[in-house]
Design a protein around this motif. Structure first.
Motif, PDB file in Angstrom:
ATOM      1  N   LYS A   6       5.809   9.279  -5.942  1.00  0.00           N
ATOM      2  CA  LYS A   6       5.836   9.317  -7.406  1.00  0.00           C
ATOM      3  C   LYS A   6       6.374   8.003  -7.956  1.00  0.00           C
ATOM      4  CE  LYS A   6       6.252  14.281  -7.684  1.00  0.00           C
ATOM      5  NZ  LYS A   6       7.054  15.421  -8.072  1.00  0.00           N
ATOM      6  N   MET A   7       5.580   6.967  -7.813  1.00  0.00           N
ATOM      7  CA  MET A   7       5.946   5.679  -8.391  1.00  0.00           C
ATOM      8  C   MET A   7       4.682   5.007  -8.893  1.00  0.00           C
ATOM      9  SD  MET A   7       6.887   3.282  -5.125  1.00  0.00           S
ATOM     10  CE  MET A   7       8.326   4.258  -4.824  1.00  0.00           C
ATOM     11  N   ASN A   8       4.857   4.187  -9.871  1.00  0.00           N
ATOM     12  CA  ASN A   8       3.734   3.523 -10.510  1.00  0.00           C
ATOM     13  C   ASN A   8       3.450   2.194  -9.814  1.00  0.00           C
ATOM     14  OD1 ASN A   8       1.934   2.247 -12.185  1.00  0.00           O
ATOM     15  ND2 ASN A   8       3.043   2.685 -14.056  1.00  0.00           N
ATOM     16  N   LEU A   9       2.298   2.099  -9.183  1.00  0.00           N
ATOM     17  CA  LEU A   9       1.886   0.842  -8.562  1.00  0.00           C
ATOM     18  C   LEU A   9       0.782   0.164  -9.372  1.00  0.00           C
ATOM     19  CD1 LEU A   9       1.787   1.849  -4.779  1.00  0.00           C
ATOM     20  CD2 LEU A   9       3.621   0.695  -6.024  1.00  0.00           C
ATOM     21  N   ASN A  10       0.592   0.613 -10.616  1.00  0.00           N
ATOM     22  CA  ASN A  10      -0.486   0.076 -11.449  1.00  0.00           C
ATOM     23  C   ASN A  10      -0.478  -1.446 -11.476  1.00  0.00           C
ATOM     24  OD1 ASN A  10      -1.513   2.544 -12.075  1.00  0.00           O
ATOM     25  ND2 ASN A  10      -0.507   2.701 -14.055  1.00  0.00           N
ATOM     26  N   ASP A  11      -1.627  -2.004 -11.108  1.00  0.00           N
ATOM     27  CA  ASP A  11      -1.869  -3.448 -11.139  1.00  0.00           C
ATOM     28  C   ASP A  11      -0.936  -4.262 -10.244  1.00  0.00           C
ATOM     29  OD1 ASP A  11      -3.985  -3.089 -12.951  1.00  0.00           O
ATOM     30  OD2 ASP A  11      -2.566  -3.018 -14.621  1.00  0.00           O
ATOM     31  N   LYS A  12      -0.261  -3.617  -9.309  1.00  0.00           N
ATOM     32  CA  LYS A  12       0.613  -4.333  -8.377  1.00  0.00           C
ATOM     33  C   LYS A  12      -0.180  -4.741  -7.143  1.00  0.00           C
ATOM     34  CE  LYS A  12       4.494  -3.360 -10.567  1.00  0.00           C
ATOM     35  NZ  LYS A  12       4.653  -4.053 -11.789  1.00  0.00           N
ATOM     36  N   ARG A  13       0.202  -5.857  -6.555  1.00  0.00           N
ATOM     37  CA  ARG A  13      -0.345  -6.277  -5.268  1.00  0.00           C
ATOM     38  C   ARG A  13       0.633  -5.809  -4.202  1.00  0.00           C
ATOM     39  NH1 ARG A  13      -1.240 -12.394  -6.502  1.00  0.00           N
ATOM     40  NH2 ARG A  13       0.468 -11.910  -7.881  1.00  0.00           N
ATOM     41  N   VAL A  14       0.141  -5.030  -3.260  1.00  0.00           N
ATOM     42  CA  VAL A  14       0.987  -4.381  -2.258  1.00  0.00           C
ATOM     43  C   VAL A  14       0.736  -5.000  -0.891  1.00  0.00           C
ATOM     44  CG1 VAL A  14       1.452  -2.180  -1.091  1.00  0.00           C
ATOM     45  CG2 VAL A  14       0.980  -2.219  -3.555  1.00  0.00           C
ATOM     46  N   VAL A  15       1.816  -5.201  -0.148  1.00  0.00           N
ATOM     47  CA  VAL A  15       1.724  -5.633   1.244  1.00  0.00           C
ATOM     48  C   VAL A  15       2.320  -4.527   2.104  1.00  0.00           C
ATOM     49  CG1 VAL A  15       2.491  -7.293   2.976  1.00  0.00           C
ATOM     50  CG2 VAL A  15       1.892  -8.077   0.677  1.00  0.00           C
ATOM     51  N   LEU A  16       1.524  -4.006   3.028  1.00  0.00           N
ATOM     52  CA  LEU A  16       2.016  -3.038   4.006  1.00  0.00           C
ATOM     53  C   LEU A  16       2.374  -3.807   5.270  1.00  0.00           C
ATOM     54  CD1 LEU A  16      -0.680  -0.228   3.667  1.00  0.00           C
ATOM     55  CD2 LEU A  16       1.628  -0.241   2.710  1.00  0.00           C
TER      56      LEU A  16
END
Length: 90
Positions: A40-50
């Motif tokens: 339950k977190m907003n990742l809108n328009d974020k660039r994510v690195v796994l």
């Protein structure tokens, strides 16, 4: 300070899965399918690195990336420390 935000709980496991070690590629993909959901977190328009320690088939990282995209991430990249050679088989 890098200005980067580190999230350790952006995705959550929503079902128990079998240990991957002795599974074939197809079994690994099926085993991980639908195993993760966005937290339950907003990742809108974020660039994510796994970040993954070892990439074998990519089944786990693929499902985690899908969960991040469902949470609104604009892009997902995977950084891996090691790549397993050969294909898993029984």
């Amino acid at each position: 300070d890098t200005g980067l935000m580190v999230l350790t709980r952006a995705v959550k496991r929503i079902r128990v899965t079998r240990t991957q070690a002795l599974l074939s590629r197809e079994e690994r993909l099926a085993n991980m399918r639908g195993a993760f959901a966005p937290a339950k977190m907003n990742l809108n328009d974020k660039r994510v690195v796994l970040v993954d320690d070892v990439l074998t088939t990519g089944a786990t990282t693929n499902e985690c990336a899908s969960a991040c995209l469902k949470a609104g991430a604009a892009a997902v990249c995977v950084w891996t420390l090691a790549r397993a050679l050969g294909s898993p088989s029984n």
